[in-house]
Design an enzyme around this catalytic site. Structure first.
Site, PDB file in Angstrom:
ATOM      1  N   GLU A 168      70.350  66.165   2.484  1.00 23.36           N
ATOM      2  CA  GLU A 168      70.172  67.450   1.781  1.00 23.36           C
ATOM      3  C   GLU A 168      71.169  68.403   2.418  1.00 23.36           C
ATOM      4  O   GLU A 168      70.981  68.838   3.545  1.00 23.36           O
ATOM      5  CB  GLU A 168      68.733  67.932   1.915  1.00 23.36           C
ATOM      6  CG  GLU A 168      68.376  69.050   0.960  1.00 23.36           C
ATOM      7  CD  GLU A 168      68.608  70.436   1.549  1.00 23.36           C
ATOM      8  OE1 GLU A 168      69.668  71.030   1.218  1.00 23.36           O
ATOM      9  OE2 GLU A 168      67.771  70.890   2.333  1.00 23.36           O
ATOM     10  N   LEU A 169      72.228  68.703   1.678  1.00 22.35           N
ATOM     11  CA  LEU A 169      73.379  69.387   2.263  1.00 22.35           C
ATOM     12  C   LEU A 169      73.535  70.800   1.712  1.00 22.35           C
ATOM     13  O   LEU A 169      72.589  71.384   1.199  1.00 22.35           O
ATOM     14  CB  LEU A 169      74.629  68.534   2.039  1.00 22.35           C
ATOM     15  CG  LEU A 169      74.491  67.072   2.492  1.00 22.35           C
ATOM     16  CD1 LEU A 169      75.767  66.299   2.181  1.00 22.35           C
ATOM     17  CD2 LEU A 169      74.138  66.972   3.965  1.00 22.35           C
TER      18      LEU A 169
ATOM     19  N   GLU B 235      80.442  77.871   0.260  1.00 20.53           N
ATOM     20  CA  GLU B 235      79.105  78.393   0.522  1.00 20.53           C
ATOM     21  C   GLU B 235      79.212  79.502   1.566  1.00 20.53           C
ATOM     22  O   GLU B 235      79.636  79.251   2.696  1.00 20.53           O
ATOM     23  CB  GLU B 235      78.187  77.284   1.031  1.00 20.53           C
ATOM     24  CG  GLU B 235      76.788  77.777   1.356  1.00 20.53           C
ATOM     25  CD  GLU B 235      75.867  76.679   1.854  1.00 20.53           C
ATOM     26  OE1 GLU B 235      74.655  76.772   1.601  1.00 20.53           O
ATOM     27  OE2 GLU B 235      76.364  75.727   2.490  1.00 20.53           O
TER      28      GLU B 235
ATOM     29  N   HIS C 222      66.855  67.967  16.564  1.00 19.32           N
ATOM     30  CA  HIS C 222      66.881  69.296  15.958  1.00 19.32           C
ATOM     31  C   HIS C 222      68.164  70.019  16.347  1.00 19.32           C
ATOM     32  O   HIS C 222      68.916  69.587  17.229  1.00 19.32           O
ATOM     33  CB  HIS C 222      65.666  70.094  16.414  1.00 19.32           C
ATOM     34  CG  HIS C 222      65.094  70.983  15.363  1.00 19.32           C
ATOM     35  ND1 HIS C 222      65.874  71.658  14.441  1.00 19.32           N
ATOM     36  CD2 HIS C 222      63.811  71.336  15.071  1.00 19.32           C
ATOM     37  CE1 HIS C 222      65.104  72.359  13.636  1.00 19.32           C
ATOM     38  NE2 HIS C 222      63.853  72.176  13.990  1.00 19.32           N
ATOM     39  N   ALA C 223      68.434  71.136  15.663  1.00 16.51           N
ATOM     40  CA  ALA C 223      69.588  71.974  16.006  1.00 16.51           C
ATOM     41  C   ALA C 223      69.450  72.457  17.445  1.00 16.51           C
ATOM     42  O   ALA C 223      68.355  72.796  17.906  1.00 16.51           O
ATOM     43  CB  ALA C 223      69.676  73.156  15.052  1.00 16.51           C
ATOM     44  N   SER C 224      70.572  72.524  18.140  1.00 17.07           N
ATOM     45  CA  SER C 224      70.539  72.814  19.575  1.00 17.07           C
ATOM     46  C   SER C 224      70.137  74.243  19.903  1.00 17.07           C
ATOM     47  O   SER C 224      69.813  74.530  21.065  1.00 17.07           O
ATOM     48  CB  SER C 224      71.912  72.508  20.195  1.00 17.07           C
ATOM     49  OG  SER C 224      72.198  71.134  20.110  1.00 17.07           O
TER      50      SER C 224
ATOM     51  N   CYS D 263      70.098  76.985   2.198  1.00 18.00           N
ATOM     52  CA  CYS D 263      70.935  76.172   1.318  1.00 18.00           C
ATOM     53  C   CYS D 263      70.649  76.468  -0.144  1.00 18.00           C
ATOM     54  O   CYS D 263      71.539  76.358  -0.991  1.00 18.00           O
ATOM     55  CB  CYS D 263      70.735  74.696   1.623  1.00 18.00           C
ATOM     56  SG  CYS D 263      69.010  74.163   1.574  1.00 18.00           S
TER      57      CYS D 263
ATOM     58  N   GLY E  81      71.606  69.696   6.392  1.00 15.14           N
ATOM     59  CA  GLY E  81      72.650  70.427   7.100  1.00 15.14           C
ATOM     60  C   GLY E  81      73.876  70.621   6.242  1.00 15.14           C
ATOM     61  O   GLY E  81      73.811  70.571   5.017  1.00 15.14           O
ATOM     62  N   SER E  82      74.994  70.790   6.874  1.00 17.79           N
ATOM     63  CA  SER E  82      76.247  71.051   6.177  1.00 17.79           C
ATOM     64  C   SER E  82      76.790  69.781   5.541  1.00 17.79           C
ATOM     65  O   SER E  82      76.449  68.659   5.943  1.00 17.79           O
ATOM     66  CB  SER E  82      77.278  71.625   7.146  1.00 17.79           C
ATOM     67  OG  SER E  82      77.680  70.628   8.074  1.00 17.79           O
TER      68      SER E  82
END
Length: 456
Positions: free
Chosen positions: A228-229, A361, A155-157, A262, A206-207
């Site tokens: 999925e960006l 974006e 997961h994201a930190s 997103c 994510g990006s």
């Protein structure tokens, strides 16, 4: 190495976590593979039972989990509760539909008997972002586990508490140990996990930059990926649109999760004839949102997830203004009781090709209004992008709107007279630099299976 969560409301540390060592990561991967050797042989009925129990645990804990989200990444409480409810819904959906999606399919050939069967791959790594810290994970977890795979979550930190709570609640629901595990590691450890022979596939939300890096490493290992960006979703407002509806929906979509989504609307492409009236109505909708503490039930917009991301967004806004755009709302870092990572809802008009608001974006509560000469020009602008996640069109002519959505807008999900959203019942994903592969629906559960031909 330590991983810590910081409250974006005030910049204070919530908790510090010890990161997993390389040895612990290897042990978790091995445990995931060992668990898979048993889990793949469980029946769909047992998998469905555990998913339904997971849905029940999510419902029981939704208020506490919403508080955790508010603390770690700034999501208002009511939005957090809604996110957990959606997670419960996706678990229920695959519990009810997953077996049918993966039933053997008979195919008539010159064989005595031939059919297609769907078999799990093994350990799947999920690399997930902070903006929807539960939903992004569960839209992977539910189909992947129902298909007989096991999961690892990087997961994201900045949301380690959320990450650990997911593993805990799946264990509480009764899933066997090792079927789903959280890795507390930084992004620098991802390549090593991808390279482990027991990891069979990777999914990332994510990006575009992060997706490119993961895809490159997975490609070297010849491992399946679903990406999925980012997106720069266009919303087209045509001459015959219901402008009050369009303004209300556009503001809602732009400000979902404080604009950190997103599939939030990013570019508002308005036919010139109705631009003035739409912009007036849009301004009214955008300015009337209550900014505040995400733990306050009255708050509609919380802080952005991190101060550095807020600062980058402000830099982009100033860059657009310097290039000739006009800021008619916001464009500033509000003095909100001295708090940390807030950004004011913002509208930029006169955005043109070459400006970052047109090309990139903007991940936050900033709307970019672009003028189109007519319908054909609006469609041309909408498709003039490297992204292709979602799009929407507003028109009173439903037949025309459906034709534009179906045939002319180049994106993975196109909506008519409503906001772009994900739903467990339909596939979700993008094209171009918004990624590839699909999540959700019958397509999502088949991404991480071996589609095997059996010929007798």
């Amino acid at each position: 190495m330590a991983i810590q969560s910081i409250n974006p409301l005030n910049g204070k540390r919530i908790k510090k976590y010890k990161a997993d060592t390389a040895k612990v990561v290897r042990e978790k991967i091995e445990a995931g593979h060992k668990a898979w050797l048993k889990w793949r042989n469980t029946g769909f009925e047992e998998r469905a039972r555990l998913l339904l129990q997971t849905a029940a645990v999510l419902e029981q804990q939704k208020k506490d989990l919403a508080v955790l989200m508010a603390m770690e990444m700034g999501k208002p409480l009511r939005d957090g509760v809604a996110e957990i409810e959606k997670c419960a819904a996706v678990c229920t959906y695959y519990a009810q539909k997953g077996a049918a999606f993966l039933n053997d399919e008979q195919v008539k050939t010159d064989a005595r008997n031939s059919f297609v069967t769907y078999q799990p791959l093994g350990v799947v790594l999920a690399v997930m972002p902070w903006n929807f810290p539960y939903w992004q994970c569960f839209r992977f977890i539910a189909p992947a586990l129902m298909a007989g795979n096991t999961g690892l979550l990087k997961h994201a930190s900045n949301v380690p508490g959320c990450a650990l709570s997911i593993e805990a609640l799946l264990l509480k629901a009764g899933f066997p140990k090792g079927v789903f595990q959280t890795l507390l590691v930084g992004s620098n450890a991802v390549n090593g996990v991808i390279g482990h022979p027991f990891v069979k596939a990777i999914t990332l939300t994510g990006s575009t930059a992060a997706g490119s890096q993961v895809a490159a490493q997975a490609g070297r290992q010849i491992k399946k990926t679903v990406l999925e960006l980012g997106g720069s979703d266009p919303y087209l407002i045509l001459e015959d649109a219901d402008l009050e509806l369009a303004a209300r929906v556009c503001a809602q979509s732009r400000l979902i999760n404080n604009g950190q989504s997103c599939i939030a609307a990013k570019r508002f492409i308005v036919v010139k004839k109705v631009e003035k009236e739409f912009t007036r109505l849009f301004l009214e909708q955008m300015r009337n949102k209550k900014l505040g503490d995400p733990l306050d039930v009255q708050t509609e917009l919380g802080p952005m997830s991190r101060a550095d991301l807020r600062d980058e967004l402000h830099r982009q806004v100033q860059e657009n203004i310097a290039a000739g755009a006009t800021c008619i709302l916001g464009g500033n870092i509000p003095e909100f009781k001295g708090k940390h990572a807030f950004y004011a809802p913002t509208i930029l008009t006169g955005v043109k090709k070459g400006m970052s608001g047109y090309e990139e974006e903007l991940f936050g509560p900033v709307a970019c209004v672009i003028t189109a000469r007519n319908e054909a020009h609006a469609i041309e602008i909408a498709n003039d992008t490297r992204f292709g996640l979602g799009a929407a069109v507003f028109t009173r002519d439903i037949k025309k709107g459906t034709r534009i959505a179906r045939e002319q807008l180049q994106a993975g999900a196109c909506f008519v007279n409503t906001l772009v959203k994900s739903d467990p019942r339909v596939p979700f994903g993008g094209i171009q630099q918004s990624g590839y592969g699909r999540e959700l629906g019958s397509f999502g559960i088949k991404e991480f299976v071996n589609i095997k031909t059996v010929w007798q």
